[in-house]
Design a protein around this motif. Structure first.
Motif, mmCIF file in Angstrom:
data_model
loop_
_atom_site.group_PDB
_atom_site.id
_atom_site.type_symbol
_atom_site.label_atom_id
_atom_site.label_comp_id
_atom_site.label_asym_id
_atom_site.label_seq_id
_atom_site.Cartn_x
_atom_site.Cartn_y
_atom_site.Cartn_z
ATOM 1 N N LYS A 183 0.911 -1.078 -0.229
ATOM 2 C CA LYS A 183 -0.065 -0.117 0.186
ATOM 3 C C LYS A 183 0.839 1.280 -0.191
ATOM 4 O O LYS A 183 2.056 1.339 0.560
ATOM 5 C CB LYS A 183 -0.797 0.001 1.158
ATOM 6 C CG LYS A 183 -0.184 -0.061 2.619
ATOM 7 C CD LYS A 183 -1.439 0.104 3.732
ATOM 8 C CE LYS A 183 -0.635 -0.044 5.092
ATOM 9 N NZ LYS A 183 -1.675 -0.464 6.026
ATOM 10 N N ALA A 184 0.437 2.241 -0.706
ATOM 11 C CA ALA A 184 1.288 3.517 -0.605
ATOM 12 C C ALA A 184 2.348 3.687 -1.234
ATOM 13 O O ALA A 184 3.581 4.152 -0.992
ATOM 14 C CB ALA A 184 1.187 4.329 0.745
ATOM 15 N N LEU A 185 2.629 2.717 -2.398
ATOM 16 C CA LEU A 185 3.783 2.626 -2.975
ATOM 17 C C LEU A 185 4.080 3.864 -3.872
ATOM 18 O O LEU A 185 5.423 4.196 -4.074
ATOM 19 C CB LEU A 185 4.099 1.304 -3.972
ATOM 20 C CG LEU A 185 4.073 0.157 -3.391
ATOM 21 C CD1 LEU A 185 4.394 -1.270 -4.286
ATOM 22 C CD2 LEU A 185 5.145 -0.117 -2.186
ATOM 23 N N ASP A 186 3.031 4.441 -4.482
ATOM 24 C CA ASP A 186 3.376 5.649 -5.030
ATOM 25 C C ASP A 186 3.965 6.799 -4.396
ATOM 26 O O ASP A 186 4.597 7.471 -5.319
ATOM 27 C CB ASP A 186 1.857 6.241 -5.472
ATOM 28 C CG ASP A 186 1.011 5.006 -6.301
ATOM 29 O OD1 ASP A 186 1.800 4.035 -6.999
ATOM 30 O OD2 ASP A 186 -0.052 5.149 -6.382
ATOM 31 N N SER A 187 3.786 6.783 -3.262
ATOM 32 C CA SER A 187 4.711 7.932 -2.396
ATOM 33 C C SER A 187 5.978 7.470 -2.018
ATOM 34 O O SER A 187 6.656 8.163 -1.434
ATOM 35 C CB SER A 187 3.697 8.300 -1.218
ATOM 36 O OG SER A 187 3.523 7.289 -0.585
ATOM 37 N N LYS A 188 6.462 6.399 -2.018
ATOM 38 C CA LYS A 188 7.729 5.710 -1.658
ATOM 39 C C LYS A 188 8.630 6.079 -2.564
ATOM 40 O O LYS A 188 8.659 6.000 -3.657
ATOM 41 C CB LYS A 188 7.429 4.117 -1.292
ATOM 42 C CG LYS A 188 8.483 3.574 -0.642
ATOM 43 C CD LYS A 188 8.342 2.360 -0.249
ATOM 44 C CE LYS A 188 9.401 1.394 0.560
ATOM 45 N NZ LYS A 188 9.524 0.166 0.648
ATOM 46 N N LYS A 189 9.848 6.497 -2.052
ATOM 47 C CA LYS A 189 10.912 6.942 -3.011
ATOM 48 C C LYS A 189 12.027 5.722 -3.280
ATOM 49 O O LYS A 189 12.026 5.340 -4.655
ATOM 50 C CB LYS A 189 11.930 7.793 -2.072
ATOM 51 C CG LYS A 189 11.396 9.146 -2.284
ATOM 52 C CD LYS A 189 12.120 10.325 -1.536
ATOM 53 C CE LYS A 189 11.579 11.756 -1.601
ATOM 54 N NZ LYS A 189 12.160 12.504 -0.523
#
Length: 270
Positions: A136-142
């Motif tokens: 979850k929330a991979l889009d915001s992970k660098k």
């Protein structure tokens, strides 16, 4: 109940057995490391030795666990995994030899420590919701891991999906196959078992260095070897050689399959 030392010894043996199996296409073995020029068999031995005490900790966590929710057992071993990875990188001069194996063996060892007679069921209970939570929330992970990149690109859940489902490739395919091979020499047994894993599993390492077509080709080679009764006859040896040349030509790594072979060997030994 098995002691944490007994289980850790088997896990370490599994690492050492796997790296010595040869010739393994797309992997490090005593005869070839063409697709992994930054490491050799000795790097893997250094790595394996550095991990033994952490394997004991994983197993002991399972032995000592008294909670009702087995997901808490998984949460409790993740920090052990982080420390084990650091020890591995220190032992190998920052080369990733066993990151995937630490993840899977950590789960196996804890599950064996907790309930030796129901390993697969314990794993499924430990890892309920793993894929959903981790992706979850991979889009915001660098900084994305290889598995996370594969999930975003192809929608595949990789080793996390395999683990959450209780390692079906291992329990349904490679482990029964390895047990059925007990009349052959150990190297042939393990090499043929690797082919079972390659033919059945989605190896994200292959896709990372190549693409989905590379994976299909690799799976085809492995199945063809199994169709002629394994690697130890002339037909099987010929196909294995072609598979090795294909991996070397396109610089493909079968690292995910190697990790599942390690898990299979571990379960076979215990």
């Amino acid at each position: 109940m098995k002691s944490s030392k007994y289980l850790a010894d088997a896990a370490m043996k599994a690492l050492l057995y796997e790296v010595n199996v040869h010739p393994k296409p797309g992997l490090v073995d005593p005869t070839d490391n063409s697709t992994h020029l930054d490491m050799d068999v000795f790097t893997f031995i250094d790595s394996a030795v550095s991990l033994h005490s952490y394997f004991e900790e994983f197993a002991q966590a399972g032995i000592d666990f008294r909670g009702n929710d087995l997901r808490d057992l998984f949460k409790s071993i993740r920090p052990i995994g982080v420390r084990a990875e650091k020890a591995m990188f220190k032992a190998t001069d920052n080369i990733n030899t066993h990151k995937g194996a630490i993840f899977s063996l950590g789960i196996m060892l804890a599950a064996c420590g907790y309930d030796y007679d129901n390993i697969q069921l314990t794993i499924k209970k430990m890892l309920q919701g793993l894929v959903e939570n981790d992706f979850k929330a991979l889009d915001s992970k660098k900084n994305l891991s290889n598995g996370e990149k594969m999930f975003l690109k192809y929608g595949v859940t990789g080793i996390r999906g395999e683990a959450e489902n209780g390692y079906p490739t291992v329990f349904n395919n490679s482990l029964p196959y390895l047990k059925s091979q007990a009349d052959r020499d150990l190297n042939s047994m393990l090499l043929n078992t690797l082919m079972v894993i390659v033919s059945k599993s989605y190896d994200s390492n292959v896709v990372k260095r190549g693409d989905l077509n590379s994976l299909k080709e690799i799976q085809k080679y492995a199945q063809n070897i199994l169709n002629v009764d394994g690697c130890s006859n002339s037909e099987g040896t010929k196909i294995l050689d072609e598979m090795n040349k294909y991996c070397n030509k396109y610089n493909l790594s079968l690292g995910g399959s190697a990790d599942l072979l390690i898990v299979t060997i571990f379960l076979f030994l215990i």
